[in-house]
Design a protein around this motif. Structure first.
Motif, PDB file in Angstrom:
ATOM      1  N   HIS A 633       0.835  -1.212   0.000  1.00 40.79           N
ATOM      2  CA  HIS A 633       0.000   0.000   0.000  1.00 40.79           C
ATOM      3  C   HIS A 633       0.865   1.255   0.000  1.00 40.79           C
ATOM      4  N   ASN A 634       1.818   1.250  -0.921  1.00 40.81           N
ATOM      5  CA  ASN A 634       2.655   2.422  -1.198  1.00 40.81           C
ATOM      6  C   ASN A 634       3.545   2.849  -0.045  1.00 40.81           C
ATOM      7  N   SER A 635       3.676   2.008   0.958  1.00 38.54           N
ATOM      8  CA  SER A 635       4.606   2.269   2.055  1.00 38.54           C
ATOM      9  C   SER A 635       5.471   1.026   2.223  1.00 38.54           C
ATOM     10  N   PRO A 636       6.747   1.095   1.852  1.00 35.84           N
ATOM     11  CA  PRO A 636       7.578  -0.118   1.860  1.00 35.84           C
ATOM     12  C   PRO A 636       7.574  -0.802   3.219  1.00 35.84           C
ATOM     13  N   ILE A 637       7.554  -2.121   3.165  1.00 31.33           N
ATOM     14  CA  ILE A 637       7.594  -2.915   4.394  1.00 31.33           C
ATOM     15  C   ILE A 637       8.975  -2.781   5.023  1.00 31.33           C
ATOM     16  N   GLN A 638       9.007  -2.413   6.289  1.00 31.51           N
ATOM     17  CA  GLN A 638      10.261  -2.190   6.994  1.00 31.51           C
ATOM     18  C   GLN A 638      10.775  -3.459   7.674  1.00 31.51           C
ATOM     19  N   LYS A 639       9.867  -4.269   8.189  1.00 30.24           N
ATOM     20  CA  LYS A 639      10.287  -5.485   8.886  1.00 30.24           C
ATOM     21  C   LYS A 639       9.115  -6.447   8.983  1.00 30.24           C
ATOM     22  N   PHE A 640       9.444  -7.704   9.287  1.00 23.58           N
ATOM     23  CA  PHE A 640       8.450  -8.731   9.557  1.00 23.58           C
ATOM     24  C   PHE A 640       8.657  -9.216  10.987  1.00 23.58           C
TER      25      PHE A 640
END
Length: 1268
Positions: A633-640
């Motif tokens: 959703h246009n916000s890069p995933i920073q961590k899992f």
């Protein structure tokens, strides 16, 4: 091992046959050889023996035949000769090649004057170089004056002999710096020829010049175009001889206009493509490593558009001798064996072969029936012991020679295997395996191989046995792994050696990186998952376009992936992952294409949950979890975030397990035994965490014995006869299985272990132990599957008990009147019966040596740790003290030592208790005082100092009186009338004088007319000296803030207050303790009332010793209605009274300022104006300038403490600030010398000036009385 066997010499290193030396350096001629025993060396020079010992410039290196010639004392050319080295031992003699030593030469160019060369444009030109002959020949190149190489082309080029050829000249070839350089490589020197000037004339320039002399302007024509003609070589054909293995260079340079092009062909065949190259713009044909097949005719052709020209070069290839099958090999024969030495070589013309034995021609050597010489072969038949020798084979023709040494060593030796024992060979599956079995023996051993049980020899498929003993498996498989035995046999014995073969799984990339198309600014991940043999350590390397990765923090290399964040166009390219192990590697590549980002409206949403959770690589205590990320959703995933649920023990509770970067989609999870895991993954971007993913399937880990033991193990006693063992229990995860319990073991140091099993507890008490005994303790964790690892040993002690002994040999040393040092011997540790905490010194003051009143207030000083002495500070001087010492442990104090006593010496006394002035008269005063409250010894007398103070607060000279100890009063006569005096009284003991008590008073005009000033002065002098100063008040919203200064010794200080005009008794004053503070906020005061406030210092028995002046603090009432105070009658009357009082004070001030007497201070009058006379303060009976603060300044001229300060406790008054400085001093007889502005003024001088300058104080008083 071989070096332990007898061996004839072998030359291992020697200088080249043609040895060119640098004449500037020492000459080193190498000759190294080996043998057993180590050989000795000798040399020949030009065929005759070279006696090294006779030449002081030549030395031979130790354990070597290498010669070193020191040329610092001789010229190098004296040693240009032919040298040969000989190495010999008792088994034979080896000789070196003939070494021809020549020094390098770099001669200078012969000086010549070169005339400028003037040529017509278009003609050919040759610039000769002709360098001097050097050794070796120099390297030629052409440069200009700026050391820049002259440009060359198909028109202009350098020949092999160094000359510069122009096929045709152009006008731009004109220059005056054609310089030929010769570089001599050995000496690294460069010689240059004189510059050559070339001037090319165009036809236009020639015709313009000649027109002045000739009418026919067409006399000179431009150079005609012409077909090629060879400048070199000349004629239609030539020949050249070259030696096999050398480099063949042929050149053809043609002139013509236009510039000819050169081409080459071989008439009798093709040019050897791999060994052929063309230099100098096709003008030179070069063939390297010439062989006999390169002989024949070669044709060069020069061609332009007007025609062509040809030249044929006939090449003859000759050969210096060369080995056909290698040099003769050494022979090791057993007695009775046969052998052959072969010296097979070839050359053109055919070389001749000669043999020598031990450096002597074989025909001149001793006869040997076992030896037969047949041209290039020597045959040995049934050799005998003692036939060992070194044979030299010399093969020579017109172009050179070969000399080789080969020994025949006759030995009887059992076999030995030289390959290290138990060597491990590792090989990848399906690859070739080679296992060595290098051996030595005489006769030569026979090699056989066995595997594991040695049921049969390995001599058929899949095994191949090589002649050198190596065993080969062409395609190794896992079942080929194991133990191999190599057996070496000969007639003298047998020798076995074991080696091991390990066949490893190959390294394979299971998931290769994939082709990626990524928008600029996004992140990309290349995965590279690899399978490899678990016993090999892999190393992952990434390349970009077959080169190293850029040094950029945006590129992150993990164990199985490459992540590139914020990609740019420069990141496009091919990425290759290479997995290396020590035995093999595998690689895979993928392309990255970066495209322009597509603008999309930003939507701040959290990411979708990850999907497709999968568990792989399942092991007993680990598993690999993979997933597919949801929409960002246009916000890069920073961590899992990876969470787990233990459905067996804590169903419904999710716990955080680990986090991985947002660029990864796999995680290797380390797990605990005996847990039923379910995993889920949450993604986190710049907005928030996603919803949890759907849980993975259940992964159960098997139970296992504990991996660790409890921590925090300690042992201590709660009673004198027990030992409590405690520890931090393991958590559920740490238990690793059902039935967790602990095996608790203990023993006295050096004793036997006792073990009990404890479950569901983290403490165990051992009863009946001896008091305070050291124990070793360990706690082992165990469960139903077994015990944990061996626990570490902890140390503890059983319970403590009170010490049973007191310190002995207690002694005291009095340091001074307030300090003593106590010493004692340590208490044996077994009598302490516990952990030594320290020592306590109990001491108390029995009584003063002056008064035998008992005190008995015990004090305790604690010295933590193992001390043997301690200091007792803060003692009272001139007192009797008692003390004892005790040791204490964790349980408590031990018995006291024998009580001892000591006396403190005398100290300086405190200030007299009081000092009052009585019976004032015009010229006398009586001072009365009380002895010091704190005497600190026997009073030996008193010292009284006094000095007058005039109305300008200037101090007069000081008088001093010494008074006996039994007096408490003194009358001072002959004083000045109507004069203010300051007095300072202190007591003395044998240790010195104590602090002073100050006082001041006025003499009067006469007994019948005391004036207001005298009354005020006497009232003030009657008050006791107070340790309080600057007492102020401030009414605030929360109460009344009382502030002060205090410099008294008493500890108990109170603020007392009572309502003004109260009918309460003095005992009903309200009081608050303010120890250690300098202010207090009085709360709860009632509005509209006035309060009397004072500060009180009290002694040990609560008796009031000192109190401050009282303050009147009025708390305003909260008005219910406003009243105009200006209209109130009482207010108007009060203002009138105040105005009248101010007027009176101003008149007094004026009189004092204009008519008051002054002590003469000449320089001070020059430097300062008269100080203003300040109004009298009603609250402290002082004048404005002469305030309480000045009471605490040092006496002018008096001695101050060494640190330059005056303590309030030592003196409450001084006179320093009444003068210009503290430079006053006492004469040797004790009289005081006052310092006024740098001049001493005696009392007589002061009186003289006063009588002549001061106006009459009676007139001033009469003026005041008439005003009143």
């Amino acid at each position: 091992f071989k070096m332990l066997m007898p061996q004839p010499p072998t030359i291992t290193h020697q200088s080249p046959k043609d040895y060119i030396i640098d004449p500037r350096e020492n000459i080193i001629i190498h000759c190294e050889a080996k043998g057993k025993p180590h050989p000795s060396f000798s040399w020949t020079r030009n065929g005759t023996h070279f006696d090294i010992d006779q030449d002081p410039n030549v030395t031979m290196k130790p354990h070597s035949g290498t010669l070193v010639v020191d040329i610092s004392r001789a010229k190098a050319e004296h040693y240009e000769s032919v040298y040969q080295c000989t190495a010999r031992n008792k088994h034979g003699t080896a000789v070196s090649n003939n070494i021809v030593v020549q020094q390098s030469r770099s001669p200078l160019w012969s000086k010549e004057k070169i005339k400028p060369i003037v040529v017509q444009e278009g003609v050919s030109l040759v610039l000769p170089c002709r360098p001097p002959a050097g050794l070796p020949p120099p390297i030629i190149f052409w440069m200009d004056n700026y050391f820049q190489r002259l440009p060359q082309s198909s028109r202009v080029s350098q020949s092999l002999n160094g000359d510069l050829y122009f096929s045709n000249v152009l006008k731009e070839d004109s220059r005056n710096d054609y310089i030929c350089y010769a570089r001599f490589p050995y000496t690294q020197t460069i010689q240059q020829k004189q510059p050559i000037t070339v001037k090319v004339l165009s036809m236009d320039a020639i015709n313009d010049t000649m027109a002045a002399f000739y009418n026919d302007t067409d006399l000179f024509k431009p150079a005609d175009e012409r077909k090629p003609i060879f400048l070199i070589p000349s004629g239609p054909s030539s020949s050249k001889t070259v030696l096999r293995g050398q480099v063949l260079e042929m050149e053809c340079i043609a002139e013509g206009l236009p510039t000819p092009e050169i081409s080459w062909t071989k008439v009798s065949g093709d040019l050897p493509a791999k060994r052929t190259s063309f230099l100098h713009y096709q003008r030179t044909l070069r063939i390297v490593n010439v062989s006999e097949s390169d002989a024949g005719d070669y044709r060069c052709t020069g061609r332009n558009r007007l025609g062509s020209v040809h030249h044929t070069i006939h090449i003859v290839v000759n050969a210096a001798p060369y080995w056909i099958s290698g040099a003769p090999r050494n022979l090791v024969l057993a007695p009775g064996e046969n052998g052959v030495l072969t010296c097979r070589a070839s050359g053109t013309p055919k070389p001749s072969v000669t043999w020598a034995m031990n450096g002597i021609p074989i025909e001149n050597s001793p006869k040997d029936l076992s030896r037969t010489v047949d041209k290039d072969t020597i045959i040995f038949t049934v050799v005998q012991t003692g036939s060992s020798a070194v044979y030299q084979c010399n093969v020579s023709n017109d172009y050179g020679y070969l000399l080789s040494n080969a020994f025949v060593n006759v030995l009887s030796e059992p076999p030995r295997v030289l390959t290290p024992a138990n060597k491990v060979y590792q090989v990848i599956k399906n690859h070739r395996a080679l296992m060595d079995c290098a051996s030595f023996g005489s006769p030569i051993p026979n090699i056989t191989w066995f595997k594991d049980s040695r049921s049969s020899t390995l001599d058929g498929d899949p095994y191949i046995l090589h002649d050198n003993g190596t065993l080969e498996i062409h395609v190794a498989q896992a079942h080929n792994s194991g133990k191999y035995t190599c057996v070496a046999r000969n007639s003298l014995g047998i020798y076995e050696n074991h080696i091991y073969l390990e066949v490893k799984e190959p390294t394979r990339i299971l998931k290769q990186p994939e082709y990626k198309v990524v928008q600029r600014g996004r992140s990309v991940v290349f995965e590279c998952k690899v399978k490899h043999d678990p016993s090999l350590i892999p190393t992952m390397t990434w390349l970009k376009d077959d080169g190293e990765l850029p040094d950029d923090e945006r590129l992150i290399v993990d164990a199985d992936s490459l992540t590139i964040s914020s990609v740019t166009e420069n990141d496009s390219g091919e990425y290759t992952c290479i997995m290396n192990t020590t035995l093999d590697h595998d690689s895979a590549s993928a392309q990255l294409t970066v495209v322009e980002a597509t603008p999309t409206p930003a939507v701040d949403e959290r990411p979708d949950p990850p999907t497709d959770l999968e568990l792989t690589d399942q092991k007993k205590r680990s598993v690999q979890l993979t997933w597919t990320p949801g929409d960002e959703h246009n916000s890069p995933i920073q961590k899992f975030l990876i969470q787990y649920e233990d459905i067996m023990h804590h169903r419904g509770h999710w716990h955080n397990l680990t986090e991985v970067p947002g660029t990864k989609t796999t995680a290797h999870l380390k797990l605990s035994p005996y847990v039923h895991y379910t995993f889920r993954v949450l993604a986190h971007n710049g907005v928030d965490f996603s919803r949890p993913s759907v849980p993975s399937r259940v992964f159960k880990t098997d139970a296992a014995a504990p991996d660790e033991n409890p921590t925090g193990v300690q042992g201590f006693g709660t009673e004198h006869d027990n030992l409590v063992i405690s520890w931090k229990p393991l958590s559920g995860f740490q238990s690793n299985g059902p039935g967790l319990h602990y095996k608790v073991s203990w023993r006295p140091v050096g004793g036997e272990w006792t073990t009990v099993t404890v479950a569901n507890n983290s403490k165990f008490t051992v009863s009946g132990t001896p008091t305070f005994v050291p124990y070793e303790i360990k706690v082992l964790a165990a469960n139903d599957l077994g015990d944990g690892p061996e626990p570490a040993i902890a140390h503890g002690y059983s319970g403590e008990d009170l010490p049973i002994a007191a310190p002995e040999n207690v002694q005291v040393m009095v340091m001074n009147s307030t300090l003593a040092e106590v010493h004692w011997d340590p208490v044996p540790s077994k009598l302490i019966r516990g952990h030594l905490k320290g020592f306590k010194v109990h001491y108390w003051r029995e009584h003063s040596l002056h008064k035998h009143n008992s005190h008995h207030m015990e004090q305790i000083l604690v010295f933590s740790g193992n001390h043997s002495h301690g200091m007792l500070p803060g003692l009272h001087p001139f007192s009797l003290y008692s003390f004892n010492v005790r040791v204490y442990n964790g349980k408590g104090d031990g018995p006291p030592s024998h009580t001892q006593q000591f006396e403190t010496p005398e100290g300086v006394p405190g200030p007299p208790t009081s000092l009052t002035v009585t019976n004032p008269s015009p010229d006398s005063l009586t001072l009365e005082w009380s002895p010091p409250h704190v005497r600190n010894g026997r009073i030996t007398g008193y010292s009284l100092k006094y000095q007058p103070v005039n109305n300008s607060n200037e101090l007069g000279p000081v008088e001093e009186l010494a008074l006996p100890a039994n007096e408490t009063s003194v009358t001072l006569s002959n004083l000045k009338y109507n004069t203010r005096y300051k007095f300072y009284l202190n007591a003395k003991t044998v240790r010195g004088a104590g602090p002073t008590i100050p006082q001041e008073a006025h003499t009067i005009i006469d007994e019948g007319k005391p004036i207001l000033m005298v009354v005020f002065s006497l009232v003030c002098s009657a008050l006791p000296v107070s340790p309080f100063g600057n007492v102020t008040s401030s009414v605030q919203e929360g109460g009344a803030l009382i502030s002060w200064e205090y410099w008294g010794p008493e500890k108990n200080v109170y603020v007392e207050y009572i309502v003004e005009n109260s009918k309460q008794n003095e005992e009903e004053w309200q009081k608050e303790l303010v120890n250690g503070s300098q202010n207090i906020m009085l709360k709860g005061l009632k509005g509209g009332l006035a309060y009397r406030v004072r500060l009180v210092a009290k002694g040990h028995h609560d008796q009031s010793l000192h109190q401050s002046k009282e303050l009147l603090v009025t708390v305003p009432a909260v008005a219910s209605r406003q009243v105009d105070i200006a209209t109130q009658g009482w207010f108007i009357g009060l203002m009138c009274a105040i105005a009248l009082l101010i007027l009176i004070l101003l008149i007094i001030c004026f009189i004092q300022r204009n008519k008051g007497g002054k002590y003469p201070v000449k320089e001070k009058e020059d430097a300062h104006t008269d100080p203003e006379f300040q109004p009298m303060k009603d609250d402290d009976c002082t004048f404005g300038e002469y305030s309480d603060n000045e009471d605490h300044k040092p006496l002018k001229g008096s001695r101050t403490p060494s640190n330059g300060t005056v303590k309030r406790d030592d003196s409450d008054d001084s006179l320093v600030d009444y003068g210009e400085g503290g430079d006053g001093q006492f004469n040797e007889d004790g009289s005081f010398i006052g310092q006024y502005s740098g001049k001493s003024v005696s009392r007589d001088t002061a009186e003289g000036h006063e009588s002549s300058e001061a106006p009459s104080p009676i007139n001033a008083m009469n003026s005041l009385n008439s005003f009143v």
